[in-house]
Design an enzyme around this catalytic site. Structure first.
Site, PDB file in Angstrom:
ATOM      1  N   CYS A   1       0.861  -1.341   0.017  1.00  0.00           N
ATOM      2  CA  CYS A   1       0.016   0.015  -0.021  1.00  0.00           C
ATOM      3  C   CYS A   1       0.870   1.265   0.042  1.00  0.00           C
ATOM      4  O   CYS A   1       1.557   1.634  -1.216  1.00  0.00           O
ATOM      5  CB  CYS A   1      -1.101  -0.157   0.993  1.00  0.00           C
ATOM      6  SG  CYS A   1      -2.322   1.242   1.122  1.00  0.00           S
TER       7      CYS A   1
ATOM      8  N   HIS B   1      -3.649  -5.479   1.215  1.00  0.00           N
ATOM      9  CA  HIS B   1      -2.933  -5.570   2.420  1.00  0.00           C
ATOM     10  C   HIS B   1      -2.877  -7.357   2.744  1.00  0.00           C
ATOM     11  O   HIS B   1      -3.863  -7.749   3.464  1.00  0.00           O
ATOM     12  CB  HIS B   1      -3.698  -4.814   3.694  1.00  0.00           C
ATOM     13  CG  HIS B   1      -3.400  -3.431   3.701  1.00  0.00           C
ATOM     14  ND1 HIS B   1      -2.422  -2.925   4.237  1.00  0.00           N
ATOM     15  CD2 HIS B   1      -4.147  -2.430   3.056  1.00  0.00           C
ATOM     16  CE1 HIS B   1      -2.460  -1.688   3.959  1.00  0.00           C
ATOM     17  NE2 HIS B   1      -3.341  -1.345   3.384  1.00  0.00           N
TER      18      HIS B   1
ATOM     19  N   GLU C   1      -1.145  -8.793   4.805  1.00  0.00           N
ATOM     20  CA  GLU C   1      -1.124  -8.922   6.203  1.00  0.00           C
ATOM     21  C   GLU C   1      -2.289  -8.781   7.431  1.00  0.00           C
ATOM     22  O   GLU C   1      -2.258  -8.927   8.350  1.00  0.00           O
ATOM     23  CB  GLU C   1       0.056  -7.864   7.037  1.00  0.00           C
ATOM     24  CG  GLU C   1      -0.391  -6.240   7.114  1.00  0.00           C
ATOM     25  CD  GLU C   1      -0.681  -5.502   5.971  1.00  0.00           C
ATOM     26  OE1 GLU C   1      -0.686  -6.151   4.953  1.00  0.00           O
ATOM     27  OE2 GLU C   1      -0.856  -4.356   6.018  1.00  0.00           O
TER      28      GLU C   1
END
Lengths: 238, 49
Positions: free
Chosen positions: A86, A195, A197
């Site tokens: 990002c 994302h 994660e």
């Protein structure tokens, strides 16, 4: 076990998630502050998401001048793996480590929702545990996510298999060729807008992102497997 | 429709050319992203202090 440096800028977010994701995958992960110039012998560098320096001027434009970025650039130029998520992707583009740039979303709205991306390349340090063509559900949270490159560069990215992830079902932000993630020519620097994660365990909505971090370790184990077997005849976890 | 940014820089320079040259360096390095943006530089006010 890989040493993974997660860089923190003023305004970073998901930096703790990125650290947790790397540790969950078995890495020795630690934070490095943007003013530091020492990556502490990192094997891998992660630039997390967020809004470094409040996105003033352009997303990532100011962060790229942080003291730590000289070390990150040197690490990348030496072939060390770098993952920009990002805002990290935006910083890598501003730093010239990845081609193109990220501009305001088509239709101008900030988008925070799940998207679907197809894994196009599995020969990068962050995708080697995925299957080619595998579709992942990952969240996006960005206002400046529209990946833009000139026609020549776009053709080159396609011809040299450097589009790592591509939006499928819909293109949320108007990115060129539905590009959600790219890799540099040397195939060690990867940028991705969604994302991974944030998708590590089912209670957080799925675990499609976990193998991005496991891939870092798997690749390490593969590279050193011969030495280890020669040493004590045991396999590393691959 | 044309959308852009209008930035006003105040700087001390010995000449118009020097002011333009310094502004261009700032644009190339930070103020504009040449990958996604074009820019024009003009000197208007000759002197303030």
């Amino acid at each position: 076990m890989k040493r993974v440096a997660v860089i923190r800028f003023p305004g970073s977010n998901c930096d703790v998630d990125s650290l947790d994701a790397a540790r969950e995958a078995g890495s020795d992960a630690y934070f490095v502050w943007h003013r530091d110039t020492d990556l502490q012998q990192a094997d891998v560098v992660i630039l997390p998401g967020g809004f470094s320096y409040g996105d003033y001027l352009r997303s990532g434009a100011i962060a790229r001048f942080s003291a730590v970025m000289a070390a990150v650039t040197a690490h990348a130029r030496a072939g060390g793996p770098v993952l920009g998520i990002c805002n990290g992707f935006q910083i890598l583009c501003e730093a010239g480590l990845l081609p193109g740039g990220l501009m305001r979303n088509a239709r101008l709205r900030f988008l925070s929702r799940p998207v679907w991306v197809r894994t196009e390349q599995t020969d990068t340090p962050f995708t080697c545990l995925y299957d080619k063509g595998e579709v992942l559900e990952l969240p996006i949270a960005h206002g400046d996510g529209r990946y833009v490159v000139d026609d020549r560069t776009a053709a080159e990215l396609e011809a040299t298999d450097r589009v790592v992830w591509r939006y499928v079902r819909d293109n949320p932000n108007g990115s060129t060729n539905d590009i959600a993630g790219v890799v540099n020519a040397a195939r060690n620097v990867v940028g991705v807008m969604p994302h991974p994660e944030r998708r590590l365990i089912p209670t957080l909505g799925g675990q499609d992102g976990a193998r991005v971090f496991h891939s870092m370790e798997a690749r390490h184990a593969t590279q050193h497997a011969v030495d280890v077997r020669a040493g004590d005849d045991r396999h590393l976890r691959v | 429709v044309r959308i852009g940014k209008h930035l006003v820089l105040e700087l001390k320079a010995a000449s118009r050319d020097e002011a333009l040259a310094r502004a261009r360096v700032m644009c190339d390095r930070l103020l504009a992203n040449p990958v996604t943006e074009d820019y024009e530089v003009a000197v208007d006010g000759e002197v303030s202090r």
